[in-house]
Design a protein around this motif. Structure first.
Motif, PDB file in Angstrom:
ATOM      1  N   ARG A 107      -7.084  10.794   0.371  1.00 50.36           N
ATOM      2  CA  ARG A 107      -5.742  10.743   0.953  1.00 50.36           C
ATOM      3  C   ARG A 107      -4.847   9.941   0.012  1.00 50.36           C
ATOM      4  NH1 ARG A 107      -8.985  10.007   5.614  1.00 50.36           N
ATOM      5  NH2 ARG A 107      -8.776   7.723   5.501  1.00 50.36           N
ATOM      6  N   PHE A 108      -3.775  10.575  -0.423  1.00 40.75           N
ATOM      7  CA  PHE A 108      -2.816   9.932  -1.314  1.00 40.75           C
ATOM      8  C   PHE A 108      -1.566   9.561  -0.531  1.00 40.75           C
ATOM      9  CE2 PHE A 108      -5.287  12.857  -3.937  1.00 40.75           C
ATOM     10  CZ  PHE A 108      -5.683  12.043  -4.986  1.00 40.75           C
ATOM     11  N   SER A 109      -1.011   8.391  -0.820  1.00 46.71           N
ATOM     12  CA  SER A 109       0.211   7.970  -0.137  1.00 46.71           C
ATOM     13  C   SER A 109       1.154   7.298  -1.123  1.00 46.71           C
ATOM     14  CB  SER A 109      -0.104   7.015   1.012  1.00 46.71           C
ATOM     15  OG  SER A 109      -0.684   5.820   0.531  1.00 46.71           O
ATOM     16  N   ALA A 110       2.452   7.417  -0.835  1.00 45.23           N
ATOM     17  CA  ALA A 110       3.491   6.746  -1.609  1.00 45.23           C
ATOM     18  C   ALA A 110       4.709   6.603  -0.713  1.00 45.23           C
ATOM     19  CB  ALA A 110       3.852   7.533  -2.863  1.00 45.23           C
ATOM     20  N   GLY A 111       5.344   5.436  -0.728  1.00 45.93           N
ATOM     21  CA  GLY A 111       6.516   5.213   0.093  1.00 45.93           C
ATOM     22  C   GLY A 111       6.246   5.342   1.569  1.00 45.93           C
ATOM     23  N   GLY A 112       5.007   5.032   1.975  1.00 52.40           N
ATOM     24  CA  GLY A 112       4.653   5.103   3.383  1.00 52.40           C
ATOM     25  C   GLY A 112       4.365   6.494   3.894  1.00 52.40           C
ATOM     26  N   ALA A 113       4.376   7.493   3.001  1.00 54.18           N
ATOM     27  CA  ALA A 113       4.135   8.879   3.417  1.00 54.18           C
ATOM     28  C   ALA A 113       2.933   9.449   2.679  1.00 54.18           C
ATOM     29  CB  ALA A 113       5.356   9.742   3.135  1.00 54.18           C
ATOM     30  N   GLU A 114       2.198  10.334   3.348  1.00 57.50           N
ATOM     31  CA  GLU A 114       1.067  10.989   2.704  1.00 57.50           C
ATOM     32  C   GLU A 114       1.572  12.037   1.725  1.00 57.50           C
ATOM     33  OE1 GLU A 114      -2.966  13.384   4.072  1.00 57.50           O
ATOM     34  OE2 GLU A 114      -2.138  11.810   5.364  1.00 57.50           O
TER      35      GLU A 114
ATOM     36  N   LEU B  31      -0.506   5.595  -4.460  1.00 60.98           N
ATOM     37  CA  LEU B  31       0.043   6.104  -5.712  1.00 60.98           C
ATOM     38  C   LEU B  31       0.998   5.120  -6.374  1.00 60.98           C
ATOM     39  CD1 LEU B  31       0.611   9.754  -4.510  1.00 60.98           C
ATOM     40  CD2 LEU B  31      -1.062   9.026  -6.224  1.00 60.98           C
ATOM     41  N   GLU B  32       1.654   4.305  -5.577  1.00 59.75           N
ATOM     42  CA  GLU B  32       2.593   3.332  -6.146  1.00 59.75           C
ATOM     43  C   GLU B  32       1.872   2.171  -6.825  1.00 59.75           C
ATOM     44  OE1 GLU B  32       6.544   3.808  -3.425  1.00 59.75           O
ATOM     45  OE2 GLU B  32       4.815   2.837  -2.468  1.00 59.75           O
ATOM     46  N   ALA B  33       0.557   2.080  -6.631  1.00 59.38           N
ATOM     47  CA  ALA B  33      -0.228   1.031  -7.285  1.00 59.38           C
ATOM     48  C   ALA B  33      -0.763   1.466  -8.642  1.00 59.38           C
ATOM     49  CB  ALA B  33      -1.396   0.621  -6.386  1.00 59.38           C
ATOM     50  N   LEU B  34      -0.588   2.738  -9.006  1.00 55.48           N
ATOM     51  CA  LEU B  34      -1.154   3.213 -10.267  1.00 55.48           C
ATOM     52  C   LEU B  34      -0.502   2.486 -11.449  1.00 55.48           C
ATOM     53  CD1 LEU B  34      -1.390   7.091  -9.764  1.00 55.48           C
ATOM     54  CD2 LEU B  34      -3.022   5.301  -9.132  1.00 55.48           C
ATOM     55  N   PRO B  35      -1.299   1.989 -12.391  1.00 57.77           N
ATOM     56  CA  PRO B  35      -0.735   1.328 -13.576  1.00 57.77           C
ATOM     57  C   PRO B  35      -0.229   2.377 -14.565  1.00 57.77           C
ATOM     58  CG  PRO B  35      -3.123   1.373 -13.725  1.00 57.77           C
ATOM     59  CD  PRO B  35      -2.774   1.989 -12.396  1.00 57.77           C
ATOM     60  N   LEU B  36       1.071   2.376 -14.799  1.00 54.10           N
ATOM     61  CA  LEU B  36       1.675   3.389 -15.658  1.00 54.10           C
ATOM     62  C   LEU B  36       1.743   2.913 -17.101  1.00 54.10           C
ATOM     63  CD1 LEU B  36       4.706   4.453 -13.423  1.00 54.10           C
ATOM     64  CD2 LEU B  36       2.431   5.498 -13.533  1.00 54.10           C
TER      65      LEU B  36
END
Length: 313
Positions: A295-302, A234-239
């Protein structure tokens, strides 16, 4: 204006854009010279469900543009070349003649930019403005087209453009947040990614979908149809510019708004090999072996996310 007067006005507004068109507006049915493969999709939008004409920032022209754009976006997701559109319009009592004509003008303007011919349709009375759009795209070989079922483990998951602008724009229009006019325009006037869809198909995309319901929902369609697991960072999504600020006002993570909001009408594709330079895309995940889910992840957490799902009952 009467029905016949409106239809005559429509004929003055619309233009054919292909030698395929043999007969169109003015006859009982359109006649079109076919290419080997026709790609057909139907999309409908209704006032009060998909847009709100009682909102001071929303016009009938916006509704017309959005309805045609959403339908053409399905052709983009298949890698097809746009061809013809057929529009059934339900007009409520009280909607003025200029509003009806503005709706058609906006559709025709988008049709011109996308080399689409609005080749026919229907005009009826309805309780609310209703726009049902059927589009036909074309391809010369089956191999030019992409479905949702060809993703394979190891493929990169990529998206075109930027995400979250439409959801942020809707929040701005609804008064739930403050933001730039460009966000509201992204919601009201999305652009179908037809050229990008054809380019991704030519690069060998195994699976592709347009992001109408949000990545959180649409990536699951790819996973389930392809029988694979998909992992999204999720942190890779282009905003889109301004999305992070609107998300902060709403008290949610920016990636949540980008993944769940929907109606960006960008494309999500699964590609083997190196990342393409054209069309510009962002790698947001990978296809893996496993149960067909995302599976979605952000900050090392699912993270557990769901996008938009239509409720009919």
């Amino acid at each position: 204006m009467s029905e016949l007067s409106l239809i005559a006005a429509f004929e003055e507004l619309l233009r054919p854009r292909s030698e395929r068109i043999v007969r169109w507006v003015g006859d009982d049915a359109a006649v079109v010279r076919a290419r080997p493969f026709a790609v057909t999709s139907v999309d409908a939008m209704v006032d009060g469900v998909h847009f709100r004409l009682d909102h001071p920032g929303v016009t009938a022209a916006d509704a017309g543009h959005r309805a045609l754009a959403a339908a053409l976006s399905d052709l983009a997701a298949m890698g097809a070349e746009a061809g013809e559109a057929y529009v059934a319009m339900g007009v409520p009592e009280g909607l003025g003649t200029e509003a009806v004509l503005d709706c058609v003008r906006a559709m025709e303007a988008l049709a011109e930019r996308t080399a689409t011919t609005i080749a026919g349709g229907d005009l009826v009375r309805a309780p609310a403005l209703t726009l049902a759009v059927t589009v036909t795209g074309w391809a010369d070989t089956q191999e030019e087209l992409v479905g949702r079922d060809g993703a394979r483990p190891g493929d990169a998951v990529v998206v075109t453009g930027v995400l979250g602008a439409a959801a942020a724009g809707l929040a701005v229009l609804d008064g739930r947040a403050r933001g730039d006019d460009a966000l509201a325009r992204a919601y009201l006037r999305p652009e179908p990614r037809l050229a990008e869809g054809r380019a991704l198909a030519a690069l060998g995309a195994g699976a592709m979908i347009d992001l109408s319901d949000g990545l959180a929902t649409d990536a699951r369609h790819l996973a389930q149809r392809s029988g694979v697991a998909i992992e999204i960072d999720l942190e890779a999504l282009p905003l889109a510019p301004g999305v992070a600020d609107v998300a902060a006002q709403l008290g949610v993570e920016a990636w949540e708004l980008a993944a769940t909001g929907g109606e960006d009408f960008e494309l999500c594709a699964c590609l083997a090999g190196a990342m393409p330079s054209h069309p510009p895309t962002t790698r947001v995940g990978v296809v893996a072996a496993g149960d067909p889910d995302v599976r979605f992840s952000a900050g090392g957490a699912e993270r557990a996310l769901r996008g938009y799902e239509h409720r009919l009952g």
